[in-house]
Each structure stands twice: as structure tokens, then as C-alpha cells.
Design an enzyme around this catalytic site. Sequence first.
Site, mmCIF file in Angstrom:
data_model
loop_
_atom_site.group_PDB
_atom_site.id
_atom_site.type_symbol
_atom_site.label_atom_id
_atom_site.label_comp_id
_atom_site.label_asym_id
_atom_site.label_seq_id
_atom_site.Cartn_x
_atom_site.Cartn_y
_atom_site.Cartn_z
ATOM 1 N N GLY A 118 -2.635 21.305 -33.180
ATOM 2 C CA GLY A 118 -1.972 22.343 -32.388
ATOM 3 C C GLY A 118 -1.032 21.704 -31.379
ATOM 4 O O GLY A 118 -0.766 22.259 -30.313
ATOM 5 N N ASN B 153 -7.328 20.400 -30.624
ATOM 6 C CA ASN B 153 -6.828 21.337 -29.612
ATOM 7 C C ASN B 153 -6.421 22.683 -30.204
ATOM 8 O O ASN B 153 -6.450 23.692 -29.492
ATOM 9 C CB ASN B 153 -5.623 20.672 -28.908
ATOM 10 C CG ASN B 153 -4.753 21.695 -28.212
ATOM 11 O OD1 ASN B 153 -5.097 22.164 -27.118
ATOM 12 N ND2 ASN B 153 -3.648 22.088 -28.839
ATOM 13 N N SER C 85 -13.404 26.228 -24.637
ATOM 14 C CA SER C 85 -12.929 27.293 -23.740
ATOM 15 C C SER C 85 -14.055 27.641 -22.789
ATOM 16 O O SER C 85 -15.239 27.520 -23.154
ATOM 17 C CB SER C 85 -12.569 28.529 -24.568
ATOM 18 O OG SER C 85 -12.385 29.652 -23.722
ATOM 19 N N TYR D 5 -14.397 34.467 -31.165
ATOM 20 C CA TYR D 5 -13.759 33.241 -30.642
ATOM 21 C C TYR D 5 -14.770 32.478 -29.778
ATOM 22 O O TYR D 5 -14.928 31.258 -29.921
ATOM 23 C CB TYR D 5 -12.533 33.675 -29.846
ATOM 24 C CG TYR D 5 -11.826 32.627 -29.030
ATOM 25 C CD1 TYR D 5 -10.866 31.791 -29.601
ATOM 26 C CD2 TYR D 5 -12.065 32.505 -27.659
ATOM 27 C CE1 TYR D 5 -10.181 30.853 -28.836
ATOM 28 C CE2 TYR D 5 -11.386 31.579 -26.891
ATOM 29 C CZ TYR D 5 -10.445 30.759 -27.479
ATOM 30 O OH TYR D 5 -9.767 29.834 -26.722
ATOM 31 N N ALA D 6 -15.491 33.186 -28.891
ATOM 32 C CA ALA D 6 -16.493 32.534 -28.035
ATOM 33 C C ALA D 6 -17.617 31.941 -28.886
ATOM 34 O O ALA D 6 -18.132 30.851 -28.590
ATOM 35 C CB ALA D 6 -17.051 33.531 -27.020
#
Length: 255
Positions: free
Chosen positions: A13, A90, A142, A155-156
Site C-alpha cells: 500500500g 501497510n 488500527s 475490519y476491526a
Amino acid sequence: MQGLEGKVAVVTGGAGGIGSALCRRFGAEGAAVAVFDIDHAAAEAVVAEIRAAGGAAGAFAVDLTDQDSVVAAVAAVEDNLGPVGILVNNAGWDRAGAFLDTDRALWERIVAVNLYGPLHMHHAVLKGMVERGEGRVVNIASDAARVGSSGEAVYAYCKGGLVAFSKTMARELAKQRITVNVVCPGPTDTALFRDFCGEGEYGDKLRNALVRSIPFGRLGRPEDLPGIVAFLSSDDAAFITGQVISVSGGLTMAG
Ligand code: NAD
């Protein structure tokens, strides 16, 4: 920073908001930077910037969700730049929404980028690091992994998995002197964050509420991340492994 000069650093990324800041920093530290991204034109632009500043870099088109694509890109880096000494996972992707409104097609896409992407990269890169008995891995998770984040359930779930995976790899690879650490950005002003907030009044309200919740009173900026990532990739961090560090202006204070 000690020990970055002359190393080959792969940043996935690397064309994005945080990734491009990481690539520029590695370039400035004298590492040869492999910019991995699905957006090849944007990766080439980052490479041009690094070279214009006197650094060494190459762009590698890769879809991290596809293991064959990852294996080919890592082989191309080794042919063109040399053995990989630093791996920064990343790349990430999300589409915001309440979990009960989402469907399996979206879960699969989020899992493919955020979980399978790093799995493919670790598998392709770490064998060489093990053979050479040295290496640095930094995984960008994150704060959603540490404290949750409404609208980002899957996502979490992936980022939490990346944290657990990183700690396990840190244990498995310690004997080979390979360190694996995790950096957790908080809300950081990039395309991913702007997509998460959305446009208009709702987006403005969400952004302002997030800013109010950050003790420093501002969003993160991509430039807030390279210092810790460069440090964890350096010789100075040789005895630090399996750690998780938030870069979020005090939003998440974990003991
Ligand atoms: P970004 O959208 O600016 O950059 C992500 C990059 O990943 C893009 O260049 C994109 O092309 C690339 N990418 C996506 N899918 C890919 C794939 N399948 N193959 C190859 N490349 C792919 O995002 P960012 O904000 O810079 O995010 C960087 C990291 O930080 C991500 O892991 C993200 O989850 C994490 N993060 C960001 C925030 C934030 O608020 N911005 C907060 C917490 C964590």
C-alpha cells in the site's frame, strides 16, 4: 536511524496516504524502497519522488489478495533490489457500515485485503529472512483492533487478527533474530479515512466528533507514522518484538 541504509524495505500500500509517507522516509534513510501497490501509476509517482530526492526505489504492481501475484512481486524485488530486510504490511481497505447491514461479499473483500494480504506477504518474505537470520516486520493494524470502532466490525476483526498473528510470529521467529511489531494508527487524514467518514453533513459531524475525542485535538497525519515505523525497523529496536503501539494523539492509551 541506525541500520536502515542499504536495506531493502518493502512497503505494501506504498502508494497510499500513510504508505507513501513511510516510503519517503525509508528512501530518505538510505533504504532501497519497494513500493507495493495495486495502483501502479500512483506507486510509480512515489518512486519518482524518492528518486528525485536522491533515494533508491522501485514500483511493483501487486494485488495482495492474490498469492501468486505476491510471490511474483517478492521474487521481482529480490531480482531487482536484493533480499528483503524490512517488511511493512501497510495496505488496508474498508467500507463503513453497521455489521447487520453488511453481507458476505463485503466481508470477503475486507478479509482478503486486511487478513490474506499480510498472510501472503509474511509467507513470501519470511522464508528468506529466516535463512539469513535477520529481518524486521512492522504490521500496520488500527486502534479499531484495540478498542473497537462502530461501523468497522469486520475490519476491526481483521486488524485484531493481525495483532494476534504478529505476536505469534514474533514468538516463532525470535530465535532467528526477526522482530515483528504492530503500529496502530488512530483516525488519520487519508483517502481511507475520508471514505469512512463520507461526504456532507454526516461526514463533517463524524469527523468533528472524532477530533473532539482525540486528546491532541486533531486528526493524525500520514507524517505522524514514519518515525515509529523507521525506529521499529532499525538496529535500535533489535530487542523489541511482539509489541503494539498506537499513534493516535492519545486516543488509545493502553498499558
Ligand atoms: P489509503 O487508502 O490511503 O492507502 C491504502 C493503499 O493500499 C492504497 O494505495 C491502495 O491502492 C492499496 N491497496 C488496497 N488494496 C490493495 C491490494 N489488494 N493490493 C495492493 N494494494 C492495495 O489508506 P491509509 O489510510 O494510508 O491506510 C494505511 C494503513 O493504515 C491501512 O492498513 C489502514 O487500515 C491503516 N489505518 C488507517 C487509518 C486511517 O484513519 N487512515 C486508521 C487506522 C489504521
